[in-house]
Design an enzyme around this catalytic site. Structure first.
Site, PDB file in Angstrom:
ATOM      1  N   HIS A 155       0.283  -1.235   0.210  1.00 26.24           N
ATOM      2  CA  HIS A 155       0.390  -0.226   0.050  1.00 26.24           C
ATOM      3  C   HIS A 155       0.535   1.870   0.048  1.00 26.24           C
ATOM      4  O   HIS A 155       0.374   2.261   0.286  1.00 26.24           O
ATOM      5  CB  HIS A 155      -0.859   0.217   1.289  1.00 26.24           C
ATOM      6  CG  HIS A 155      -1.788  -1.373   1.321  1.00 26.24           C
ATOM      7  ND1 HIS A 155      -2.389  -1.662   0.684  1.00 26.24           N
ATOM      8  CD2 HIS A 155      -1.114  -2.049   1.988  1.00 26.24           C
ATOM      9  CE1 HIS A 155      -2.901  -2.676   1.242  1.00 26.24           C
ATOM     10  NE2 HIS A 155      -2.130  -3.471   1.878  1.00 26.24           N
ATOM     11  N   SER A 276      14.486  21.664 -16.342  1.00 23.29           N
ATOM     12  CA  SER A 276      13.463  21.986 -16.708  1.00 23.29           C
ATOM     13  C   SER A 276      13.642  23.940 -17.607  1.00 23.29           C
ATOM     14  O   SER A 276      14.991  24.215 -17.363  1.00 23.29           O
ATOM     15  CB  SER A 276      13.099  22.809 -15.426  1.00 23.29           C
ATOM     16  OG  SER A 276      11.498  24.002 -15.850  1.00 23.29           O
TER      17      SER A 276
END
Ligand code: ARG
Length: 459
Positions: A155, A276
């Protein structure tokens, strides 16, 4: 003029030529097409179905076309529709009358099935090789990290301590199975369809096993209708490719996660990351993201072909020409992704200290604490509850289990003793998981040896 123009009164509309011509993409089958034709002509000559001298001329002519195609000297013609008619037209141009005998006892329907099967065999072998290189890199990294403790998750919540080696070996199992799937796809493709004709075989005494032998096929197809309309082998390739991409994509997702500032388990090499245009600090794991994204394309290719095949009556229908672009796209995508992923993985640097620190938090040794009580005679269900209470206490106190004193622990159960601390150390937690398939370092070493043996096997 079209090779089939005899019964037509008008030329094909240019719109139609453009629409149904497959040469723009099936030209990549030129080598398979020519090799297949050489085998067919050889057999036709041997069986005296065509004169031996003509068979020889055809073979010579085909060899010159193959050489020119390899040298990039051939301008394929849209009007000639596909690779099969392009090659035949060229052959007739080059050697004249004899060239017109090549297509005796053959149809483009069995020819395209043959060419695609030959291409698919090579694609399966290539995928197996690429997966092998990837597995070798994984085995190397795993071998060096048998004792590198990291948290295992369920999980996406910390669960129990494992090792980096054990985690990577899970992917080795997946990629070994992928190799097996490509072997099956290879076997499915390795059946020789020539002799199926258009759909109903042929009246000539073809020696089909001889053609199979010349082209290194294991078997000949058993039914002429199936011979021209079976594309299971491509679907098997596409499903093997889809599953392999799913594995790669999952792995990429983990690398992306591990590379985040929150995890910091790994650092991507500068050569395999990008920046970026606006944020100067950024270093993005684009390669892994793109592989994850391209997985969808390959699933799409599988769905496209399944859908093409689902409603067409026997035998050949032109719909089936749609098989090639999906197949080629999936093959190209898989090859690129496996190649770049393997290169990227080689350069990833792992941060064992951060991984181990991660495993020390989140109560990953809680199950081991319960198992400790079980060894002292407490039933597991009771031990589970006691440790649950201990964990709740630690959360309230902002502590780990190993921060507690023996007196603290005894308040929760009298069976706790001094040896509990050794039992809860992360390395003990991993080493005690000492059964086949579990993360104890000696077990993972065995798994590595076994994987190496599996890789050494031919199939
Ligand atoms: N270009 C066709 C294909 O890729 C070859 C077979 C064509 N046969 C036919 N009868 N039109 O499927």
């Amino acid at each position: 003029m079209k090779l089939w123009s005899g019964r037509f009164e008008k030329a094909t509309d240019t719109l139609v030529d453009d629409f149904h011509s497959s040469i723009s993409f099936d030209q990549r089958l030129y080598e398979q097409d020519i090799t297949g034709s050489i085998a067919h002509a050889t057999m036709l000559g041997e069986q005296n179905i065509i004169p031996k001298e003509d068979a020889e001329k055809i073979i010579e002519g085909l060899k010159t076309i193959l050489a020119d195609a390899k040298a990039g000297k051939i301008a394929w013609q849209t009007e000639a529709e596909d690779i099969h008619m392009n090659v035949e037209t060229l052959l007739i141009e080059r050697i004249g009358e004899a060239g017109k005998r090549l297509h005796t006892g053959r149809s483009r329907n069995d020819q395209v099935a043959l060419d695609t099967r030959m291409y698919a065999r090579a694609a399966c072998a290539e995928a197996r090789d690429l997966l092998k290189s990837l597995i070798e890199v994984l085995l190397e990294i795993a071998g060096k990290n048998l004792h590198t403790i990291m948290p295992g998750y369920t999980h996406l919540q910390k669960a129990q301590p494992i090792t980096l080696a054990h985690h990577l070996m899970a992917y080795v199992q997946m990629f070994l199975r992928d190799r097996g799937r490509f072997s099956h796809a290879f076997d499915a493709a390795n059946v020789m369809p020539l002799g199926s004709g258009a759909l109903a075989g042929t009246t000539y005494p073809l020696n089909r096993p001889r053609v199979a032998e010349l082209l290194d096929f294991d078997a000949i197809s058993e039914n002429s209708l199936d011979g021209v309309s079976d594309r299971d082998f491509l679907l098997e390739y596409l499903s093997a490719a889809s599953i392999a991409m799913m594995h790669l994509s999952r792995f990429c997702e983990e690398l992306i996660l591990w590379n985040t500032n929150e995890f910091r388990f790994i650092e991507m090499d500068d050569g395999f990351a990008t920046g970026s245009s606006i944020m100067p600090q950024k270093k993005n794991p684009d390669v892994a993201e793109l592989i994850r994204g391209k997985t969808g394309r390959v699933y799409g290719d599988l769905m496209a072909l399944l859908t093409v095949m689902k409603g067409i009556p026997l035998a050949y229908n032109k719909d089936m020409q749609e098989d090639k672009e999906s197949f080629f796209d999936a093959r190209d995508t898989l090859v690129k992704c496996l190649t770049v992923f393997t290169a990227m993985l080689r350069t990833v640097s792992f941060r064992p200290e951060v991984m181990e620190r991660g495993a020390a938090g989140g109560f990953t040794n809680a199950t081991d604490c319960a198992d400790y009580l079980v060894r002292k005679g407490v039933p597991f269900r009771d031990a589970h509850r006691v440790v649950g209470e201990l964990v709740a206490h630690c959360i309230a106190e902002n502590k780990a289990l190993l921060d507690l004193s023996l007196d603290d622990m005894k308040k929760f159960h009298p069976a706790f003793d001094t040896d509990v601390f050794e039992s809860l150390s992360l390395i003990a937690c991993v080493e005690k998981r000492d059964i086949p398939g579990a993360p104890a370092p000696n077990r993972v070493r065995q798994a590595i040896d076994k994987a190496r043996e599996a890789l050494a096997e031919e199939k």
